[in-house]
Design a protein around this motif. Structure first.
Motif, PDB file in Angstrom:
ATOM      1  N   ARG A 449       0.805  -1.221   0.000  1.00  0.00           N
ATOM      2  CA  ARG A 449       0.000   0.000   0.000  1.00  0.00           C
ATOM      3  C   ARG A 449       0.838   1.272   0.000  1.00  0.00           C
ATOM      4  O   ARG A 449       0.498   2.252  -0.651  1.00  0.00           O
ATOM      5  N   HIS A 450       1.960   1.256   0.730  1.00  0.00           N
ATOM      6  CA  HIS A 450       2.707   2.494   0.941  1.00  0.00           C
ATOM      7  C   HIS A 450       4.041   2.542   0.216  1.00  0.00           C
ATOM      8  O   HIS A 450       4.733   3.569   0.280  1.00  0.00           O
ATOM      9  N   GLY A 451       4.441   1.463  -0.480  1.00  0.00           N
ATOM     10  CA  GLY A 451       5.765   1.446  -1.093  1.00  0.00           C
ATOM     11  C   GLY A 451       6.822   1.306  -0.013  1.00  0.00           C
ATOM     12  O   GLY A 451       6.578   0.718   1.052  1.00  0.00           O
ATOM     13  N   THR A 452       8.005   1.861  -0.247  1.00  0.00           N
ATOM     14  CA  THR A 452       9.072   1.795   0.760  1.00  0.00           C
ATOM     15  C   THR A 452       8.697   2.623   1.977  1.00  0.00           C
ATOM     16  O   THR A 452       8.292   3.780   1.855  1.00  0.00           O
ATOM     17  N   THR A 453       8.834   2.031   3.155  1.00  0.00           N
ATOM     18  CA  THR A 453       8.471   2.726   4.400  1.00  0.00           C
ATOM     19  C   THR A 453       9.677   2.960   5.308  1.00  0.00           C
ATOM     20  O   THR A 453       9.586   3.705   6.273  1.00  0.00           O
ATOM     21  N   LYS A 454      10.788   2.312   4.986  1.00  0.00           N
ATOM     22  CA  LYS A 454      11.997   2.471   5.805  1.00  0.00           C
ATOM     23  C   LYS A 454      13.201   2.477   4.880  1.00  0.00           C
ATOM     24  O   LYS A 454      13.298   1.649   3.966  1.00  0.00           O
ATOM     25  N   ILE A 455      14.124   3.437   5.088  1.00  0.00           N
ATOM     26  CA  ILE A 455      15.278   3.549   4.192  1.00  0.00           C
ATOM     27  C   ILE A 455      16.577   3.535   4.983  1.00  0.00           C
ATOM     28  O   ILE A 455      16.595   3.774   6.196  1.00  0.00           O
ATOM     29  N   ARG A 496       7.493   7.102  -2.405  1.00  0.00           N
ATOM     30  CA  ARG A 496       6.487   8.149  -2.168  1.00  0.00           C
ATOM     31  C   ARG A 496       6.178   8.375  -0.691  1.00  0.00           C
ATOM     32  O   ARG A 496       5.817   9.491  -0.294  1.00  0.00           O
ATOM     33  N   SER A 497       6.362   7.372   0.134  1.00  0.00           N
ATOM     34  CA  SER A 497       6.007   7.519   1.552  1.00  0.00           C
ATOM     35  C   SER A 497       7.155   8.047   2.400  1.00  0.00           C
ATOM     36  O   SER A 497       6.941   8.442   3.545  1.00  0.00           O
ATOM     37  N   VAL A 498       8.379   8.049   1.860  1.00  0.00           N
ATOM     38  CA  VAL A 498       9.524   8.479   2.672  1.00  0.00           C
ATOM     39  C   VAL A 498      10.144   9.783   2.166  1.00  0.00           C
ATOM     40  O   VAL A 498      10.896  10.441   2.899  1.00  0.00           O
ATOM     41  N   LEU A 499       9.863  10.164   0.935  1.00  0.00           N
ATOM     42  CA  LEU A 499      10.315  11.472   0.446  1.00  0.00           C
ATOM     43  C   LEU A 499       9.417  12.567   1.019  1.00  0.00           C
ATOM     44  O   LEU A 499       8.247  12.308   1.341  1.00  0.00           O
ATOM     45  N   PRO A 500       9.915  13.802   1.165  1.00  0.00           N
ATOM     46  CA  PRO A 500       9.067  14.886   1.689  1.00  0.00           C
ATOM     47  C   PRO A 500       7.822  15.060   0.815  1.00  0.00           C
ATOM     48  O   PRO A 500       7.911  15.001  -0.426  1.00  0.00           O
ATOM     49  N   PRO A 501       6.659  15.272   1.415  1.00  0.00           N
ATOM     50  CA  PRO A 501       5.414  15.409   0.643  1.00  0.00           C
ATOM     51  C   PRO A 501       5.499  16.467  -0.448  1.00  0.00           C
ATOM     52  O   PRO A 501       4.966  16.274  -1.542  1.00  0.00           O
TER      53      PRO A 501
END
Length: 974
Positions: A449-455, A496-501
């Motif tokens: 659902r959210h793509g990558t969530t932790k980098i 998309r979930s970890v880059l700034p909105p």
């Protein structure tokens, strides 16, 4: 049927006719075969035809006969567990098992494959208990081969293929005592001769380059995998040296004669090496302790194999399995020293990872010529069996175990590849690999659902995005460098979930322009990205990152471009685009209404087109979902607008229903219900009235996928029909007939209760009164014949629903009129023991209020034959309020999975925007307050009676607990 020349000749002619170009002749022949397959000797006649000499029956007839035989076995060999019906005569069963292996061993390859599958199908049910000599027959062929290893290899290959198809199930079946017993029997009988055959064939390989000899080795390696999958057998553990040392030889072997000239067709040696990689990966993962002494040498061998293996597609499976073995090894602490070296990392990056991450010519061909398959692999997650994915998994394993050195070593190559692209954009393959490598290195956790969530903290993702990704999206030529644009879009979607909105939102104008790209992949990726971005929520407030105000400046162009995709070749029915359209509508909300006059006809025209041949279920679902949202958006504010939607949609619905387009009927019923629910009470409308009798036709209710939406639609009719027209308009007997069918089904009985509760709530009592007794007779008959937890739960709620509607005294008397004292039996056997099984807040409220009414309004409980249950019923109300649900189930629940009417059937998906809002028939009533008020009223009417009732049927301790609970509700028992 006798086994005669005449019957054989007639059967041969019939088999030949099944390939006739004339469809009528072909269908007639197929039907004739089906009509005679229950006759005695029919399967033996087929085996006779298959085994006849070539001068009698040509190969084609044998192939048709073999396929027919296999399908016959598949349909008829299983014996029905309920009826014990045996579709094959017992004598035929015995003779088939006596003859089939011999016939299979001497048959040509194409026929042999079909018969081998047939043996596997029989073995599924009969092996080993009812066919213990099957294994012996197979092993006998090992000895024949050993005595003449240079002779005809067809029998030994046939015997091994049969064993392989028989044992393949061990790879996926769940552990059980039956499975362990079977595997032990097989191992005790087969393991030793199989190993001896392996050694013999390996010795033969020393002097032979015959592909058929190596095919024997290939099947042996497959059988090895199956027999070792569940657990490490003792025999194979004791003889591990024999197998693994020969595996090592085979991995190092190079024989030009076994190569194929084609770039796509894999030679037998590379198939063997690929299977061996799977075998050693299995041992490395599951039997590490026993296998550890071989790991180091195998890592070296696999490493060398990877370096020398070419990039042609025919080597893909080998490379993937080899990389997976290395990935398995990397994460083992005891082999850390094999990889903990900068030079090793450099070699892995340069010689293994990057070469297998490169965008190959075959990828480019797929990108251009088969974009749908490319998209499916690249952004829909079906790239599991690709070199890129395997290389990615290896890099991830390395970065997890050796993060600092991995980032350092691989980072240099990323920089070098980006520099190559910066110097000359013709080197776009280098940047493609760099982006893929960065994505692999940076990602530490993801969800669908959210793509990558932790980098990784070692990757400056925002800086990399700004320097190397956003410029690709911003280039004015939307048709230049399409692969780079697709890569950049995929990168944005991934992170998309970890880059700034604000970074993500800034890409929307560029993505909107890319919707117009000539490349199918680019425009679909852009649509998919817009869909995912519009789903994003702010991490703190959970409000959408993109709202209507953000989208408004380019909304018109966005919508135009999205709809434009649906008119372009290659993307006419693309689900990502349809989801993006739906999500855009949902984001813009009221702002979309002025555009619907133009957009809705486009959607309905598309619906008309896809209805002719529904082939894209996900696209179709979101098309219906979008239309449903439009209905909800407009009609919630302006209910009279429903007529405009009906005018546009009804002609299409008519086509769907008249032409029996099964995939779309459940959606049609949901939309009809949604539209009807916006009608004012008593105003059903002529079109719905004309349609109504069709909805009661039995054939519609045979399709499981229709039932839930049809019940929803009928309930909408019931709610919107005025009481004075109820009997005239709704055919109460027809409705109750539907209820009767549903209530008899263990999987659909809840739908029957839903329909019946709506009827009772809205139907005038005088119309239904004469049917009430029959309704409860049907319910009690079902209770007697099949008592499932779900049915009991629904029945309890329904009875108390009726109590609330018609009064407690009426319902107690009605149930007792079926059989004297029946209400007491229900209390004792069903309600009191199982009331705690009721689930859901509204159902619990209905049950509680119904019980309270029975307690305080029924003379038979207050001062009559059921007074003994009064205190127990009060206790049950308190338990319903305060205790967790009872999750125990009836034994018959396990039969639900075998219920004939519970078979899976594609076709029904709930439309979110047409879903029914939960309805509370007791809105405004608080059950605990109602209990206090009702008991107080009863005590005022009958002073002292309640305390007497409280003294019967429950212990003093429990009585004190209930009194204390009632005191907390401001009720003092008097």
């Amino acid at each position: 049927m006798e086994i005669s020349t005449n019957n054989i000749n007639n059967l041969v002619k019939c088999l030949q006719a099944t390939l006739s170009p004339d469809p009528n002749e072909r269908k007639q022949a197929e039907n004739f075969l089906l009509s005679i397959e229950c006759n005695k000797n029919y399967p033996l006649l087929l085996l006779h035809i298959i085994s006849a000499p070539n001068d009698v029956n040509v190969d084609l007839v044998k192939k048709i006969g073999a396929v027919t035989f296999k399908n016959y076995i598949k349909r008829n060999w299983p014996i029905d567990e309920d009826t014990l019906q045996n579709k094959i005569h017992q004598e035929d069963r015995v003779l088939i098992k006596e003859q089939i292996v011999t016939v299979m061993l001497s048959a040509p390859d194409a026929v042999q494959k079909q018969l081998s599958d047939a043996i596997s199908l029989i073995g599924k049910y009969d092996f080993p208990d009812q066919w213990p000599n099957l294994l012996t027959t197979i092993i006998e062929n090992f000895a024949v081969f050993a005595n003449a290893p240079t002779g005809d290899l067809t029998p030994i290959n046939g015997a091994l293929e049969t064993a392989h198809s028989l044992f393949r199930k061990y790879r996926y079946e769940l552990k059980s005592q039956k499975l362990w017993t079977e595997i032990k029997f097989v191992l005790d009988t087969l393991a030793k001769p199989l190993t001896e055959l392996f050694v013999l064939t390996m010795n033969l390989c020393e002097v032979s380059k015959d592909p058929k000899v190596y095919n024997v080795i290939l099947v042996l390696t497959k059988i090895f995998f199956s027999l070792n999958y569940q657990d490490l057998p003792e025999f194979f553990e004791d003889n591990m040296q024999i197998w693994i040392s020969n595996f090592q030889k085979l991995l190092e072997l190079e024989i030009k004669e076994l190569e194929t000239e084609s770039d796509d067709e894999t030679g037998v040696l590379h198939q063997i090496q690929s299977q061996i990689c799977e075998n050693i990966s299995l041992y490395a993962q599951k039997y590490e302790e026993e296998f550890s002494s071989y790991m180091r040498s195998l890592v070296t061998i696999i490493w060398k194999l990877l370096i020398k293996t070419g990039s042609q597609p025919k080597y893909d499976t080998l490379v993937i399995n080899a990389l997976q073995f290395l990935s398995t090894t990397v994460i083992k602490p005891q082999y850390r020293d094999l990889f903990d070296d900068p030079s090793v990392f450099s070699a892995i990056c340069e010689k293994v990872a990057i070469p297998n991450m490169q965008f190959k010519a075959s990828d480019e061909e797929l990108f251009e010529d088969n974009p749908e398959e490319y998209i499916r692999r690249d952004i829909e997650g079906s790239d599991v069996d690709t070199r890129r994915r395997a290389a990615c998994d290896l890099v991830k394993a390395l970065s997890k175990e050796f993060e600092q050195v991995t980032m350092s070593s691989f980072g240099l190559y990323v920089k070098s590849m980006l520099d190559q692209y910066a110097a000359n954009e013709q080197n776009w393959r280098s940047k493609d690999a760099a982006l893929f490598l960065v994505t692999t290195l940076a990602s530490r956790g993801s969800t669908q659902r959210h793509g990558t969530t932790k980098i990784s903290e070692l990757v400056n993702l925002e800086e990399f995005t700004t320097m190397h990704v956003l410029p690709e999206l911003a280039k004015p030529n939307i048709n230049g460098m399409p692969v780079m644009k697709a890569d950049a879009i995929k990168y944005i979607v991934t992170f998309r979930s970890v880059l700034p909105p604000q970074v993500i939102v800034s890409t929307l104008p560029a993505l909107t322009k890319l919707l117009e790209a000539e490349s199918v992949v680019v425009r679909i990726y852009a649509a998919a990205a817009i869909d995912k971005i519009l789903l994003l929520k702010q991490p703190d407030s959970k409000t959408p990152v993109v709202d209507a105000a953000t989208l408004s400046p380019f909304a018109e162009q966005l919508i135009k471009s999205l709809f434009g995709i649906l008119t372009k070749p290659g993307s006419e029915e693309n689900s990502h685009t349809m989801k993006a359209i739906m999500r855009t509508f949902l984001t813009l909300k009221q702002q979309i209404i002025p555009l619907l006059a133009e957009l809705l006809p486009v959607l309905t025209d598309k619906l008309t087109i896809v209805a002719r041949n529904p082939s894209q279920p996900e696209f179709n679902h979101f098309l219906f979902e979008t239309i449903s949202f439009c209905v909800k958006l407009v009609c919630t504010v302006t209910p009279e607008g429903v007529g405009s939607f009906e005018g546009v949609l009804f002609p299409i619905f008519q086509i769907i229903l008249q032409q029996d387009i099964l995939e779309f009927m459940p959606y049609t019923f949901q939309l009809l219900a949604q539209l009807l629910e916006f009608h004012s009470p008593g105003n059903v409308g002529d079109t719905y009235t004309i349609l109504y009798p069709f909805l009661l036709t039995p054939v519609l209710w045979e399709k499981t996928s229709n039932i839930h939406p049809l019940v929803r639609l009928l309930r909408s009719y019931v709610r919107k029909t005025s009481p004075e027209n109820f009997e005239k308009s709704l055919n109460i007997n027809g409705l109750l007939g539907v209820f009767q069918k549903l209530i008899a089904s263990k999987s659909q009985d809840q739908e029957g209760f839903r329909l019946l509760k709506t009827i009772i709530e809205h139907c005038p009592m005088e119309v239904l009164q004469s049917q009430m007794k029959n309704i409860f007779v049907l319910l009690f008959q079902r209770l007697t014949s099949s008592k499932t937890t779900k049915f009991i739960r629904e029945l309890i709620v329904f009875i108390f629903f009726c109590v609330i509607k018609y009064g407690a005294t009426f319902m107690v008397d009605l149930i007792d009129s079926i059989q004297n004292g029946m209400f007491g039996m229900l209390l004792e056997k069903i309600m009191l023991p199982d009331v705690q099984k009721v689930t859901g807040n509204i159902n619990k409220k209905i049950t509680a209020v119904g019980i309270i009414k029975v307690l305080t309004d029924t003379q038979k409980l207050i001062d009559g034959p059921y007074a003994q249950f009064w205190a127990l019923l009060l206790q049950s109300v308190v338990c319903l309020f305060e205790l967790p649900e009872d999750e125990t189930v009836y034994s018959e629940d396990k039969l639900l999975q075998d219920d004939n009417d519970n078979s899976y059937e594609a076709g029904y998906s709930q439309l979110a925007f047409a879903s029914e809002t939960e309805y509370d028939p007791l809105e405004g009533i608080e059950a605990k307050v109602f209990l206090g008020q009702s008991l107080t009223k009863l005590m005022n009417q009958l002073p002292g009676r309640v305390s007497i009732l409280m003294s019967q049927g429950i212990t003093e301790e429990r009585r004190a607990q209930i009194q204390n609970y009632l005191i907390s509700l401001n009720v003092q028992i008097m």
